[in-house]
Design a protein around this motif. Structure first.
Motif, PDB file in Angstrom:
ATOM      1  N   HIS A  84       2.703  -8.228  13.073  1.00 37.22           N
ATOM      2  CA  HIS A  84       3.391  -7.087  13.711  1.00 37.22           C
ATOM      3  C   HIS A  84       3.170  -7.162  15.213  1.00 37.22           C
ATOM      4  O   HIS A  84       2.090  -7.529  15.671  1.00 37.22           O
ATOM      5  CB  HIS A  84       2.938  -5.742  13.133  1.00 37.22           C
ATOM      6  CG  HIS A  84       1.543  -5.300  13.475  1.00 37.22           C
ATOM      7  ND1 HIS A  84       1.238  -4.607  14.633  1.00 37.22           N
ATOM      8  CD2 HIS A  84       0.365  -5.422  12.819  1.00 37.22           C
ATOM      9  CE1 HIS A  84      -0.062  -4.321  14.653  1.00 37.22           C
ATOM     10  NE2 HIS A  84      -0.618  -4.822  13.576  1.00 37.22           N
ATOM     11  N   ASP A  97      -5.286  -6.752  17.619  1.00 35.05           N
ATOM     12  CA  ASP A  97      -4.405  -6.013  16.718  1.00 35.05           C
ATOM     13  C   ASP A  97      -3.063  -5.762  17.395  1.00 35.05           C
ATOM     14  O   ASP A  97      -2.906  -4.763  18.062  1.00 35.05           O
ATOM     15  CB  ASP A  97      -5.097  -4.693  16.343  1.00 35.05           C
ATOM     16  CG  ASP A  97      -4.337  -3.915  15.302  1.00 35.05           C
ATOM     17  OD1 ASP A  97      -3.331  -4.424  14.779  1.00 35.05           O
ATOM     18  OD2 ASP A  97      -4.738  -2.772  15.032  1.00 35.05           O
ATOM     19  N   ASN A  98      -2.054  -6.552  17.289  1.00 35.54           N
ATOM     20  CA  ASN A  98      -2.026  -7.760  16.526  1.00 35.54           C
ATOM     21  C   ASN A  98      -1.330  -8.846  17.345  1.00 35.54           C
ATOM     22  O   ASN A  98      -0.453  -9.540  16.837  1.00 35.54           O
ATOM     23  CB  ASN A  98      -1.346  -7.529  15.172  1.00 35.54           C
ATOM     24  CG  ASN A  98      -1.498  -8.714  14.248  1.00 35.54           C
ATOM     25  OD1 ASN A  98      -2.390  -9.539  14.396  1.00 35.54           O
ATOM     26  ND2 ASN A  98      -0.587  -8.839  13.322  1.00 35.54           N
ATOM     27  N   GLU A 145       4.347  -1.255  12.709  1.00 32.45           N
ATOM     28  CA  GLU A 145       3.305  -1.352  11.676  1.00 32.45           C
ATOM     29  C   GLU A 145       2.296  -0.241  11.855  1.00 32.45           C
ATOM     30  O   GLU A 145       1.840   0.382  10.897  1.00 32.45           O
ATOM     31  CB  GLU A 145       2.608  -2.722  11.755  1.00 32.45           C
ATOM     32  CG  GLU A 145       1.625  -2.979  10.611  1.00 32.45           C
ATOM     33  CD  GLU A 145       0.186  -2.558  10.899  1.00 32.45           C
ATOM     34  OE1 GLU A 145      -0.648  -2.719  10.007  1.00 32.45           O
ATOM     35  OE2 GLU A 145      -0.112  -2.047  12.000  1.00 32.45           O
ATOM     36  N   GLU A 146       1.940   0.013  13.121  1.00 33.68           N
ATOM     37  CA  GLU A 146       0.904   1.016  13.404  1.00 33.68           C
ATOM     38  C   GLU A 146       1.359   2.434  13.053  1.00 33.68           C
ATOM     39  O   GLU A 146       0.542   3.341  12.977  1.00 33.68           O
ATOM     40  CB  GLU A 146       0.506   0.975  14.888  1.00 33.68           C
ATOM     41  CG  GLU A 146      -0.021  -0.378  15.362  1.00 33.68           C
ATOM     42  CD  GLU A 146      -1.425  -0.689  14.844  1.00 33.68           C
ATOM     43  OE1 GLU A 146      -1.943   0.096  14.029  1.00 33.68           O
ATOM     44  OE2 GLU A 146      -1.983  -1.713  15.259  1.00 33.68           O
TER      45      GLU A 146
HETATM   46 ZN    ZN Z   1      -2.600  -4.214  13.018  1.00 29.87          ZN
END
Ligand code: ZN
Length: 521
Positions: free
Chosen positions: A313, A334-335, A366-367
């Motif tokens: 992501h 991340d990420n 994604e987060e």
């Molecule tokens: Zn992540």
């Protein structure tokens, strides 16, 4: 939360030994001759340069639904184009657009009043719930939330927050004072479950006061979801429900009453039993996020219609509150780590093409709740049945250099023993990590398996694993910066991930789903 080292090593080795033995039995060709020449195209220098670019302050933390996520996405598209990856998104582009549905407190039509004072939402008070409502009445002051002898039935109660139990304070994510405040708020609210209060006005203590602006910056974002998408949780509905109507709170609600946090400076006024009223309104709207999708076609005339999906992501948490003088939550581990690992893998696959095709999917948002992967799993650019495996890279550049985790490696998370065998064989040949299996256990307190983009695919019976170096104290803070990444380790993680996909893409048979697989937490 970090597992004890000795225990980790022990069960890791036993599991790895068992599975590796099984893998070797099926694969007589293990050895240097199994390694594709293109493995050397995965270079630490590329990985480091691209990670500094993607997680640099100029990318402003790549928050979903903002121009910052779009800037980062366009940067990745430029790299894919340079590498020669073929676009697979909409209208001949790399982009698969989707709309997030965002629900947040309206700042123009939400406010509170205490006698003649008007309190502005986020500046003077923070709503702790997610429902439009009206509530009013004379305020009843309580000195102590632990005192259950006072009858609060039908009252608007003001009370100082209690000191939380140390064990209830999270050990990662956010600043220390925000973590403390969240635990204090939850503990205080819990004291009022089923006591019949109409509403709670929680008064900050000194630490919660220091966290006030941080809490506001986190909560004002509201919640995000995506319509017509594959589920993340068992039973999650595919279609979004409309906002519930505004609630006029004249009798106690079921469970914990609506709650609001105010700064400690309001305590004096609240002790004098002012007339209080709160009006909260939500607003809901759609806002775009985007997946980036490209393919490298396989060489086999039949197998090229099957796809190994590499997943990462590109979004992170954006610009938030200041910690240690920094407000850019850059998301280097991340990420950006997974994102640049995909670029490096694409270079290797371009240099030496496998039999099956390789699909690269960067999931947006994604987060915000795995929104991009939930959307793509429901609207895949190739038939879902033709995706033979999902290899998800998520946070791969931190912690000790010789250990890492493969999630989806043991029941109930393992959905394909075949895929796990490919991954263990690749690890033995490249990363040579001691695999920490504790993080893949259903009993692990972090529930790590369920927190990344392979999950919607696994639920739809696509063989799936996730490569990760696990959580660390800088997780979801502005300290997750490029200079804290172990580039040697990230390069080995990338080679491991690449080689797994190389094996899967060239194997005579696609990985099978384990019989009876069912994801329950
Ligand atoms: Zn992540």
């Amino acid at each position: 939360m970090r597992p004890s080292h000795a225990a980790t090593r022990r069960c890791t080795l036993r599991l790895a030994a068992t599975l590796l033995a099984a893998a070797l039995a099926n694969t007589p060709s293990l050895g240097a001759q199994s390694l594709p020449a293109a493995l050397n195209r995965i270079r630490e220098a590329d990985i480091k340069r691209e990670l500094y670019a993607l997680a640099g302050d100029a990318m402003r933390g790549r928050e979903a639904g903002t121009p910052d996520e779009l800037r980062a996405s366009a940067w990745i598209v430029d790299r894919l184009r340079e590498i020669g990856v073929t676009p697979m998104g909409q209208d001949g582009t790399y982009y698969q657009w989707f709309n997030m549905t965002r629900t947040r407190v309206s700042t123009v039509s939400s406010f509170a009043r205490l006698n003649n004072d008007t309190l502005a939402v986020w500046r003077d008070f923070i709503p702790l719930g997610n429902r439009g409502l009206d509530v009013s009445g004379p305020v009843l002051w309580l000195d102590n939330a632990n005192d259950s002898t006072v009858n609060v039935q039908g009252r608007v109660v003001a009370v100082p927050v209690i000191t939380p139990n140390r064990a209830s304070i999270r050990t990662t994510v956010n600043s220390e004072d925000v973590r403390y405040a969240n635990a204090a708020l939850a503990a205080t609210q819990q004291r009022f479950a089923r006591r019949g209060a109409l509403a709670l006005i929680l008064v900050a203590d000194s630490i919660t006061n220091a966290a006030f602006d941080g809490l506001a910056s986190l909560r004002l974002r509201g919640t995000y979801d995506v319509n017509d998408a594959a589920p993340r949780f068992a039973g999650q509905p595919r279609y979004l429900a409309p906002l519930p109507p505004v609630l006029n709170v004249t009798t106690p609600v079921n469970g914990t009453p609506p709650a609001f946090l105010v700064r400690s400076s309001r305590a004096q006024l609240l002790r004098n039993a002012p007339q209080g009223s709160i009006q909260l309104r939500l607003e809901q709207f759609e806002t775009p996020s985007v997946n980036i999708v490209g393919v490298i076609r396989g060489t086999d005339p039949v197998l090229r219609n099957e796809y190994v999906l590499y997943s990462a992501h590109q979004d992170h948490d954006g610009v938030r509150y200041v910690m240690d003088g920094d407000s850019v939550w850059a998301g280097a581990d991340d990420n950006a780590t997974g994102s640049v690992a995909l670029l490096a893998s694409a270079r290797a696959f371009m240099a030496q093409k496998p039999k099956r095709s390789v699909l690269f999917v960067y999931h947006g948002a994604e987060e915000r709740g795995l929104l991009g992967s939930r959307y793509h799993a429901q609207h895949p650019v190739v038939p879902l049945k033709d995706i033979v495996a999902v290899l998800n890279g998520e946070m791969m550049g931190r912690n000790s250099p010789d250990s890492a985790s493969l999630l989806g490696v043991q029941p109930p998370h393992r959905n394909s023993t075949d895929l796990v065998e490919h991954a263990l064989r690749a690890n033995a040949l490249t990363g040579r990590f001691a695999l920490d299996s504790l993080w893949d256990r259903p009993t692990h307190p972090e529930g790590w398996y369920f927190r990344s983009d392979h999950v919607p695919y696994a639920r739809l019976d696509v063989p799936s694993v996730m490569y990760t170096s696990n959580l660390h104290p800088d997780y979801h803070t502005p300290r997750d910066k490029p200079e804290r990444i172990d580039y040697g380790k990230l390069t080995r993680m990338t080679r491991w991930m690449y080689l797994t996909g190389w094996f899967v893409a060239n194997a005579p048979a696609r990985p099978r789903i384990d019989p009876g697989f069912r994801l329950e937490r």
